[in-house]
Design an enzyme around this catalytic site. Structure first.
Site, PDB file in Angstrom:
ATOM      1  N   GLU A  26       0.808  -1.228   0.000  1.00  0.00           N
ATOM      2  CA  GLU A  26       0.000   0.000   0.000  1.00  0.00           C
ATOM      3  C   GLU A  26       0.838   1.273   0.000  1.00  0.00           C
ATOM      4  OE1 GLU A  26      -3.063  -0.456   3.083  1.00  0.00           O
ATOM      5  OE2 GLU A  26      -2.997  -2.563   2.513  1.00  0.00           O
ATOM      6  N   GLY A  27       2.107   1.170   0.405  1.00  0.00           N
ATOM      7  CA  GLY A  27       2.987   2.339   0.315  1.00  0.00           C
ATOM      8  C   GLY A  27       3.224   2.715  -1.137  1.00  0.00           C
ATOM      9  N   HIS A  28       3.603   1.700  -1.931  1.00  0.00           N
ATOM     10  CA  HIS A  28       3.791   1.940  -3.364  1.00  0.00           C
ATOM     11  C   HIS A  28       2.477   2.422  -3.997  1.00  0.00           C
ATOM     12  CE1 HIS A  28       6.694  -1.512  -2.586  1.00  0.00           C
ATOM     13  NE2 HIS A  28       7.500  -0.588  -3.063  1.00  0.00           N
ATOM     14  N   GLY A 138       8.861   7.805  -1.702  1.00  0.00           N
ATOM     15  CA  GLY A 138       8.280   7.720  -0.360  1.00  0.00           C
ATOM     16  C   GLY A 138       9.179   8.364   0.680  1.00  0.00           C
ATOM     17  N   ASP A 141      11.882   6.463   2.805  1.00  0.00           N
ATOM     18  CA  ASP A 141      13.292   6.469   2.413  1.00  0.00           C
ATOM     19  C   ASP A 141      13.739   7.928   2.297  1.00  0.00           C
ATOM     20  OD1 ASP A 141      13.807   3.479   1.756  1.00  0.00           O
ATOM     21  OD2 ASP A 141      11.894   3.935   0.832  1.00  0.00           O
TER      22      ASP A 141
HETATM   23  P1  AMP Z   1      11.112   0.209  -3.226  1.00  0.00           P
HETATM   24  O1  AMP Z   1      10.303  -0.729  -4.051  1.00  0.00           O
HETATM   25  O2  AMP Z   1      11.397  -0.286  -1.842  1.00  0.00           O
HETATM   26  O3  AMP Z   1      12.336   0.720  -3.934  1.00  0.00           O
HETATM   27  O4  AMP Z   1      10.197   1.482  -3.009  1.00  0.00           O
HETATM   28  C1  AMP Z   1       9.727   2.217  -4.109  1.00  0.00           C
HETATM   29  C2  AMP Z   1       9.190   3.528  -3.627  1.00  0.00           C
HETATM   30  O5  AMP Z   1       8.123   3.307  -2.722  1.00  0.00           O
HETATM   31  C3  AMP Z   1      10.242   4.347  -2.877  1.00  0.00           C
HETATM   32  O6  AMP Z   1      10.129   5.707  -3.264  1.00  0.00           O
HETATM   33  C4  AMP Z   1       9.858   4.152  -1.450  1.00  0.00           C
HETATM   34  O7  AMP Z   1      10.233   5.230  -0.613  1.00  0.00           O
HETATM   35  C5  AMP Z   1       8.343   4.065  -1.557  1.00  0.00           C
HETATM   36  N1  AMP Z   1       7.799   3.393  -0.368  1.00  0.00           N
HETATM   37  C6  AMP Z   1       8.188   2.194   0.146  1.00  0.00           C
HETATM   38  N2  AMP Z   1       7.512   1.943   1.277  1.00  0.00           N
HETATM   39  C7  AMP Z   1       6.682   3.000   1.493  1.00  0.00           C
HETATM   40  C8  AMP Z   1       5.733   3.334   2.501  1.00  0.00           C
HETATM   41  N3  AMP Z   1       5.494   2.514   3.533  1.00  0.00           N
HETATM   42  N4  AMP Z   1       5.065   4.496   2.384  1.00  0.00           N
HETATM   43  C9  AMP Z   1       5.306   5.335   1.342  1.00  0.00           C
HETATM   44  N5  AMP Z   1       6.182   5.077   0.355  1.00  0.00           N
HETATM   45  C10 AMP Z   1       6.863   3.923   0.429  1.00  0.00           C
END
Ligand code: AMP
Length: 276
Positions: A26-28, A138, A141
């Site tokens: 759900e973050g993505h 996000g 990070d």
């Molecule tokens: P990743 O797949 O881990 O590289 O994350 C891709 C993007 O999703 C990055 O910009 C992360 O900061 C963002 N992201 C990951 N987890 C979250 C979260 N819990 N809330 C908001 N954005 C997130």
């Protein structure tokens, strides 16, 4: 992908770009939703970039589920998914290497040498391929946001950076693809990370807080609440990520904790007087 984005740009369309490593949660999804609202077209990239993983990190164990990711993209009405292979992104060894000299020698950059070099390299390639009007990242990070901000400014990418607040589980744990690798015991302890950050933030909102003492108290709280091994707890100016002696500007309090098969990070960004 490059032809598609060039055609869209020529037609005057705005492009929202969400770079991810897949195993979408759900973050993505929040990033995708914000991008969907703000742009004519949305491109999602899914690529586990080997260059940003250290030798002993979890590249091999990084979770993947492309069918699930495609269904998330579909329900969010995403126009294009860019799903390159390693041989497409790195057909030959790179002749030019990027070095991140500021904002990278603290927090995760210190524990993960080469990580942010890998991040800025892949983003330079992805920005040139996808030509985003706006790119979405996000706040979980937060150091990545600070480094991408520097990348865009230093190299004049015609891209607007959008930072999206962290999406959390009900118990406060920041959503992460890595949470799946926690044991049940670790999963039950991990929300302490967010509670520790809140405690640290509250301690900072007193008159003339003693920063080393606040960090020490936050550390002790976390050590009591979880058996995870603390990688770092740091308080720095944000987004410059410089050490500070007095609390007179926006800061980040950030934590990383090692569990058996996952390293979790979280942070809070605040200014003097921010109480919530
Ligand atoms: P990743 O797949 O881990 O590289 O994350 C891709 C993007 O999703 C990055 O910009 C992360 O900061 C963002 N992201 C990951 N987890 C979250 C979260 N819990 N809330 C908001 N954005 C997130």
């Amino acid at each position: 992908m490059q032809k598609v984005s060039a055609d869209l740009t020529r037609a005057g369309k705005s492009i929202g770009f969400v770079p991810t490593m897949g195993y979408l949660h759900e973050g993505h999804e929040r990033l995708l939703q914000v991008a969907r609202k703000e742009n004519d077209y949305v491109i999602l990239s899914i690529y586990v970039n080997p260059l940003q993983f250290g030798e002993h990190e979890d590249l091999e164990h990084y979770p993947r589920n492309i069918d699930h990711d495609l269904s998330v993209a579909k329900r969010n009405d995403i126009d294009y998914i860019f799903l390159p292979e390693n041989k497409t992104m790195y057909p030959t060894p790179l002749s030019i290497e990027m070095v991140v000299s500021k904002r990278a020698n603290v927090l995760c950059g210190r524990s993960r040498p080469g990580h942010f070099e890998g991040v800025v390299t892949i983003l330079t390639k992805l920005f040139n391929i996808c030509r985003p009007t706006k790119a979405y990242f996000g706040q979980k990070d937060a150091q990545q946001v600070a480094v991408v901000d520097a990348l865009i400014q230093d190299f004049n990418f015609p891209v607007q950076l959008v930072s999206v607040p962290t999406v959390r589980e009900k118990d406060g744990l920041a959503k992460s693809s890595r949470n799946i690798n926690l044991s049940p015991q670790e999963r039950s302890e991990a929300p302490a990370i967010q509670r520790a950050l809140q405690k640290g933030k509250t301690l900072m909102q007193t008159d003339n807080p003693d920063i080393p003492e606040v960090i020490q108290e936050t550390r002790q709280f976390l050590e009591r609440e979880t058996r995870g091994k603390i990688d770092y707890i740091e308080l720095l100016s944000y987004p410059d990520l410089e050490p500070i002696e007095t609390f007179d500007r926006q800061v980040i309090l950030a934590v990383a904790v090692y569990y058996e098969s996952a390293r979790l990070i979280d942070n809070t960004v605040f200014r003097p007087g921010d109480m919530s």
